[in-house]
Design a protein around this motif. Structure first.
Motif, short mmCIF file in Angstrom:
data_model
loop_
_atom_site.label_atom_id
_atom_site.label_comp_id
_atom_site.label_asym_id
_atom_site.label_seq_id
_atom_site.Cartn_x
_atom_site.Cartn_y
_atom_site.Cartn_z
N THR A 172 7.10 -0.10 -5.86
CA THR A 172 6.97 -1.32 -6.66
C THR A 172 7.70 -2.44 -5.94
OG1 THR A 172 6.98 0.00 -8.69
CG2 THR A 172 7.35 -2.35 -8.94
N MET A 173 7.07 -3.61 -5.90
CA MET A 173 7.72 -4.78 -5.34
C MET A 173 8.39 -5.55 -6.47
SD MET A 173 6.19 -7.95 -3.08
CE MET A 173 4.94 -8.48 -4.26
N ARG A 187 14.08 0.67 -1.03
CA ARG A 187 13.61 0.92 0.32
C ARG A 187 13.74 -0.27 1.25
NH1 ARG A 187 7.86 3.74 1.85
NH2 ARG A 187 8.39 5.46 0.45
N HIS A 188 13.45 -1.46 0.75
CA HIS A 188 13.54 -2.68 1.57
C HIS A 188 14.10 -3.82 0.76
CE1 HIS A 188 11.02 -1.01 4.75
NE2 HIS A 188 10.14 -0.65 3.83
N ILE A 205 11.45 -3.77 -2.11
CA ILE A 205 10.49 -2.68 -2.35
C ILE A 205 11.28 -1.48 -2.86
CG2 ILE A 205 8.71 -1.20 -1.33
CD1 ILE A 205 7.94 -4.15 -1.12
#
Lengths: 96, 96, 96, 96, 96, 96, 96, 96, 96, 96
Positions: free
Chosen positions: H3-4, H41-42, H55
C-alpha cells in the motif's frame, strides 16, 4: 423573483455558548418575520449538517443582499447563491 | 420525506432534434403527472443553464430512485441528490 | 438589476466552419441589439481564452434566463452566473 | 489596460471592532481616490457575500500590484486576478 | 510587461497526422519569430506532459491576447494566464 | 536542471511584526546569495498576491529540497513544484 | 535522482483491439528494457484501475521527459510527476 | 501486501519546539524499527514539502491502520492511502 | 480483509443496446457468483445514479484487483477504492 | 431505508484530553445503543484516518438527522451523506 441560498453555519467550538444561544434566538425571530412577509419562501435542513437550503422571493438582488448580510448569524455563515426562475413545465403560475 | 435533486441536462450537439423533442415532451408529461400526484413538489430553472432544482416528497429512497431513473431524459442528466428535512424554525408543520 | 455572467465558448474542432461563422455573426448582431438596449451593459474578452465576462442589467432573473438561453451560440457556451448589486462605497448612484 | 479582480474579505471573528471600522473607513477613502482617478473603474458587491468584483484600468501589471497590495484591507483579502481586453463585438471603442 | 502562460496541448488521437505536423511546424516558426522579437521571453517544457510554461513580455493585455489566439495550435490549447511583475528582491532591474 | 516553484506566503495576522521583518530581511539576503550563484535563476511577483513564481537551476532534486526547506520564510510557505526541461523549439541552447 | 510518476491509461472504447494489443506488447518490452537498465526502478498497479505508480531513477528532468514521452502508450496516458529525494531517516544510503 | 501512503505533516507554527523535536526523534525511531522489520518498505521525501511517499508491506488493512495511527507524529499528519499490487510487466516476482 | 469500492457506470449513449444488455446480464451473473462466495459482501444502489457502493471481503489487494478488472462492465466503470477495517466500537467481531 | 454516512473526526490538538476521552466513551455507548436497535447497521474504520463509513437503516431523513446531530462527537465531525437503496442484482431481499 426567486433565488436559492444554501447556508452552512460554522460556530467556533470555543465560542461563548450563551452568546450563541442569543444569536440563534434572534436568527429564528428574524427568519419567522421574513417567512411571514413571504420573502423567505422556503427553508429546509440539510440532513446531518448544520446547514439549510432556502428559497427567497425578493424584488431585486440588492434586497436579497440586505436580507442576507443582516442576519444575526451572518458572520458564521458561508453562503452559496443560485438565481432561479419559473420552470416552463410547471402546472403552477409560480412555483410556490 | 423531502429530497432536493439538482438535474443538469446535456443533450449532445449532434443528437437527433426530433428524438430530442419527443423525449422532452414525454419528460414534461411525466413531470406533470408526478407534480399532480404531489411527488415532485417543486421545480425551478437555474438561470442561464439547462438545469433545474427540484424538491421531491417521497416515501423512501427506493421510490425516489425509481422516479429519477425512469425519467425520459434520464440518460442525459447528471443528478446531485441532497436529503432534506423540516427546519425547526419554520412556522409551517411541513415546509410546502 | 445587475448580474455578472462569464461565458466560455467551446465549438467542437470538427464543427462546420460556415455554420460556425453564421452563428458568430448572428451572436454579434444579437449582442449589439442588447448592448444598444442597455441590457448587456458590459462585455470584455478574457485574455488568451475564447471567453468573456459580461455585466447584464435586467428586470429579473427570468428576463436574464430568456436572454442567455436564446443566444445563437448558447448551445456551445458554459455559463457561470453571479448576482451583483451596487457597492456602498461607490461615488456613483449606480456603477455604470 | 483592463483587469478584473475579485476580492473576498475575511476579517477574523475576534478581530478588534474599532480597528476593523478604522481600516474599512481608510479602505473606502482609498477606493474613492482611485475611482476618481479612473484607475478603479467599476466595483460591485457579490450578493450575499463580503466580496466584490472590480474592474481596474491601469498602465501595467506592476501598477496594479502596487494598488492592490497597498489597500488598507489587503491583509484580509483573497484576490483572484483575471486579465481582460476589449471585446471585438462591442459598439464602444473601450467598454466603459 | 510580464505574464506567465501555461499551455496544455491536446490534439485528438484521430486527428490527421500530416495536418498536425504542418501545424506544429508553423507553431515553431511563429514561436521563434516572437522569441527573436523579445515578446516570447522564455519557454520550458513541463516534464512528462505535452505542455509548456512561457513568459511573455508585451505592451498590454490586448497584445498578449492577439499573440495567443493567433497561434497555429491555439484551437488545441488550454491556456492558464498569470500576470507577473518584477520582484523587489531581485538584483536585476528587470528579471530576464 | 530546471524546476519551477510557485511559493505562496501566509504569515498569520497576529505574528510578531518585528520578527516578520527580520525573517523577510534574511529571506531577501538568502535569495540574493542564490541568485548570484545562479541557482535561483528567475523570480517574479504574482500580481495582487504575496506569492512568487521562481525558476531554479540545480544539480538534483535533493539540492532543490535543501535550498527550499532552509529558506527563512519556509515555515510560512506553500510550495508547488513543477519539473521543467529545455523546449525543443527554443533558439537558445538553454532558456535563460 | 528519483521521481515518482503516476500514469493513468485511457484507451478509447472503440480503439482497434489489435493495435491496442500491439502497443501494450511494445510498452511492456520498453518498460522491461528500462527496468533492466535501472532507470525505471519500481512499478506497481493501482488496485481497481488501469493505472500505475512508478519510481524513476534518472540523471535529469530532461532524461525523464524523453523516457516518458517516447513510451508506446504515451498518447493514452495522463501523467502526474512528483520529484522525490532521499529521506533523512532511512537506514539505506539510497532508498532502493 | 503493498500500500502506498502519502503523509503530509503540519505542525502548528506555535507548537512547542522541544516537544516537536521529541516527537520527531520518536517518529524516526519507530520508522526505523518498521523499516528493519520490512513493514515500511520505502520512504522518500517529496521535494520542497514536509511530506513523504511511503510503501508499506503488511498482512492486512487492519495491520496498516494500527501502524499508521500509532505513529508519534500521527496527530499532525494528513494521510492519503492507495492500495497497490504487483505489476504484471515487472521482471521481479515482487517489486522490491 | 474489507475494502469499499464505489463504482460509477457510464455506457455511451450510442453504445449498442443488445451488447449492453448482454454485458449487464453477465455482470449480474458474475456479481451473484461473488456474492455467494462471500467475496462481494454488500452492494447498494446510489439513489438517482447508475452507481453502486460495494463492500468486498478479500485475501489481498491483488485478489481485489483481479476481481474488479475482470468484471464484464469494467471498461465502463470509474472505480473509487477505500481500504477499511473493523471498527473498535462494534459489538460484532467482524462487521457483517 | 438505507443511507451511507462518512464521518471524518477532527478534534483540535489543544482540546482537553479528559473531555475528549469522556466524549469518546459517550459516543461509543450511543453507537452501541443504535447498533443494537438496528438503526446503525454497519460501521467500518477508514484505514489510516480518524474516520468511518457507516450504513444507517432509518424510517426517514428526519430520523437520520436527529440521530446524527445528537452524537456526542457531532461538533467535531464532518459528515458526507449518500442515500442508498437495494441493488436489483442482490440475492438478498435486503442487503444486510
Amino acid at each position: 423573483m426567486l433565488t436559492m441560498v444554501r447556508m452552512n453555519v460554522r460556530i467556533p467550538l470555543d465560542f461563548d455558548k450563551q452568546e450563541a444561544a442569543r444569536l440563534k434566538a434572534r436568527e429564528k425571530e428574524r427568519f419567522q418575520e421574513l417567512q411571514r412577509a413571504g420573502k423567505w419562501r422556503h427553508i429546509w435542513r440539510v440532513v446531518g449538517l448544520y446547514a439549510n437550503v432556502s428559497i427567497f422571493d425578493v424584488e431585486s438582488n440588492a434586497e436579497l443582499h440586505d436580507i442576507l448580510t443582516s442576519l444575526p448569524l451572518y458572520p458564521f455563515m458561508e453562503m452559496d447563491v443560485t438565481p432561479l426562475c419559473r420552470h416552463p413545465s410547471s402546472l403552477h403560475d409560480d412555483d410556490r
